[in-house]
Design an enzyme around this catalytic site. Structure first.
Site, PDB file in Angstrom:
ATOM      1  N   GLY A  15      16.779  -0.869   4.367  1.00  0.00           N
ATOM      2  CA  GLY A  15      15.388  -0.475   4.066  1.00  0.00           C
ATOM      3  C   GLY A  15      15.767   1.128   3.584  1.00  0.00           C
ATOM      4  N   ARG A  76      19.432  -5.708   0.453  1.00  0.00           N
ATOM      5  CA  ARG A  76      20.050  -6.461   1.489  1.00  0.00           C
ATOM      6  C   ARG A  76      20.691  -7.575   0.906  1.00  0.00           C
ATOM      7  NH1 ARG A  76      14.478  -4.829   3.750  1.00  0.00           N
ATOM      8  NH2 ARG A  76      15.287  -3.672   5.419  1.00  0.00           N
ATOM      9  N   ASP A 107      20.491   0.239  11.352  1.00  0.00           N
ATOM     10  CA  ASP A 107      21.454  -0.453  12.416  1.00  0.00           C
ATOM     11  C   ASP A 107      22.109  -1.740  11.676  1.00  0.00           C
ATOM     12  OD1 ASP A 107      19.089  -1.618  12.396  1.00  0.00           O
ATOM     13  OD2 ASP A 107      19.340  -2.295  14.594  1.00  0.00           O
ATOM     14  N   THR A 130      17.113   5.823   8.311  1.00  0.00           N
ATOM     15  CA  THR A 130      16.301   4.901   8.721  1.00  0.00           C
ATOM     16  C   THR A 130      14.829   5.614   9.027  1.00  0.00           C
ATOM     17  OG1 THR A 130      15.381   3.043  10.311  1.00  0.00           O
ATOM     18  CG2 THR A 130      17.231   4.456  10.750  1.00  0.00           C
ATOM     19  N   ASP A 132      12.785   4.344  11.130  1.00  0.00           N
ATOM     20  CA  ASP A 132      12.445   3.808  12.605  1.00  0.00           C
ATOM     21  C   ASP A 132      13.113   4.530  13.561  1.00  0.00           C
ATOM     22  OD1 ASP A 132      11.053   1.673  11.402  1.00  0.00           O
ATOM     23  OD2 ASP A 132      12.636   0.380  11.450  1.00  0.00           O
ATOM     24  N   ASP A 134      15.706   4.394  15.007  1.00  0.00           N
ATOM     25  CA  ASP A 134      16.216   3.317  16.277  1.00  0.00           C
ATOM     26  C   ASP A 134      17.660   3.336  16.387  1.00  0.00           C
ATOM     27  OD1 ASP A 134      16.361   2.424  13.815  1.00  0.00           O
ATOM     28  OD2 ASP A 134      15.455   0.284  14.152  1.00  0.00           O
ATOM     29  N   ARG A 176       9.222  -2.601  13.416  1.00  0.00           N
ATOM     30  CA  ARG A 176       9.155  -4.046  14.036  1.00  0.00           C
ATOM     31  C   ARG A 176       9.762  -4.132  15.262  1.00  0.00           C
ATOM     32  NH1 ARG A 176      11.818  -6.614   8.991  1.00  0.00           N
ATOM     33  NH2 ARG A 176      10.204  -5.523   8.004  1.00  0.00           N
TER      34      ARG A 176
END
Ligand code: ADP
Length: 327
Positions: A15, A76, A107, A130, A132, A134, A176
């Site tokens: 992403g 991707r 990740d 990222t 996120d 995360d 997500r």
């Protein structure tokens, strides 16, 4: 024994996140400063497999620090999950004598880098890009600050309408598997409820409090939901609430991709520049298969394997703050 690094490749994968361009710029310019040849690999691992690789010069990264997205494009790539794909990617790097790789991504991209570095002798350095936030082992990831600020700006605007009309608004933000965008944007906009994947929500309790507000005719309520919360996002939460409160005015707003794009914040530009700079210096110093993190304002080099094995937790402190401030 890893050979001296002379030619490096840089790619962005997975992403996209605002600030990736600032990171590419830092990698290219630090590499050239140290006398390395720097190659840009287009569309992440796909470009490595397809040999879509271009030589980067100082000027190639002029005027990009303020731009969202990534000039190297991202993708991707299914083929990279297979050994044959990774072998082709390796062969293409070897054919150009590229002997160091910098992967800017999340990740998933780190998981790919772990596999690649276990199988082949090209050292990899990861940069956490990222929205996120995360990635285990760093206080910052490139893109999070911009994304969360975009969410806050949008939620503030929705709140004006919500207040004007006495409505319940359920706003879905990205995340997500990780609730950091929801948590931070929810706290910063004074949301009454924040629903995140990392924490169970007592939905009956939430409904009881909304019904109480409805009885008092004070039904203004902002609910921020991460897309991956336990109910499956804002539309699902809406269904549950509507069933119990058929007369309430409940609106759903899904912020979606606006959270990914846009000009990176100052913080994202700074951490991307800092991480990109240290990624190159650490490759030169002989570090390999680590990612560059920042903790307590210090650089940390965490094995990529640890980064993908461990899951980021949301601290008890934040969870308490949410509970007390949002009541
Ligand atoms: P992000 O890096 O943003 O988390 P993805 O999870 O989509 O994004 O991962 C990006 C790419 O990394 C994948 O499309 C794939 O090419 C590669 N990748 C992810 N997981 C693996 C894996 N287990 N083995 C090999 N490659 C992987």
């Amino acid at each position: 024994m890893v050979n001296k690094v002379t030619k490096i490749g840089v790619l962005t994968s997975g992403g996209d996140a605002p600030g990736m361009n600032a990171a590419i710029r830092a990698v290219v310019r630090t590499g050239i400063y140290h006398g390395l040849e720097v190659y840009g690999i287009l569309r992440g691992y796909q470009g490595m497999i397809d040999d879509d690789i271009i030589k980067m010069e100082t000027r190639s990264v002029a005027n990009i620090i303020q731009r969202g997205g990534t000039i190297l494009k991202t993708a991707r790539c299914k083929d990279f999950f297979e050994y044959e794909g990774r072998q082709r990617a390796y062969d293409n790097l070897r054919a150009r004598d590229i002997n160091g790789l910098i992967v800017i991504g999340g990740d998933g991209s780190f998981r790919g880098a772990v596999k690649f570095s276990q199988e082949f002798d090209i050292p990899c350095i990861g940069l956490a890009g990222t929205i996120d936030k995360d990635i285990y082992g760093t206080d910052f990831t490139i893109g999070f600050d911009t994304a969360v600020n975009t969410a806050v700006e949008a939620i503030d605007k929705v709140r004006d309408t919500m207040d004007a009309h006495d409505r319940i608004f359920i706003i879905e933000v990205m995340g997500r598997d990780a609730g950091y965008i929801a948590l931070h944007s929810g706290i910063a906009t004074g949301a009454e409820n924040i629903l995140i994947p990392e924490r169970k929500t007592d939905i009956n309790d939430m409904i009881a409090s909304l019904q109480e507000k409805e009885r008092r005719k004070k039904l203004v309520n902002l609910i921020v939901v991460a897309e991956g919360d336990e109910f499956g996002g804002a539309n699902e939460v809406h269904k549950i609430l509507k069933e119990k409160m058929p007369h309430a005015e409940i609106r759903v707003c899904i912020l979606g991709h606006i959270q990914r794009g846009g000009s990176p914040s100052c913080l994202d530009r700074l951490i991307a520049s800092r991480m990109g700079f240290h990624a190159v210096e650490s490759l030169i110093e002989g570090r390999h298969n680590v990612f560059v993190g920042i903790m307590n304002n210090k650089m940390h080099y965490i094995p990529l394997e640890n980064a993908v094995k461990n899951k980021v937790k949301i601290s008890e402190e934040w969870l308490r703050i949410v509970k007390i401030l949002a009541s």
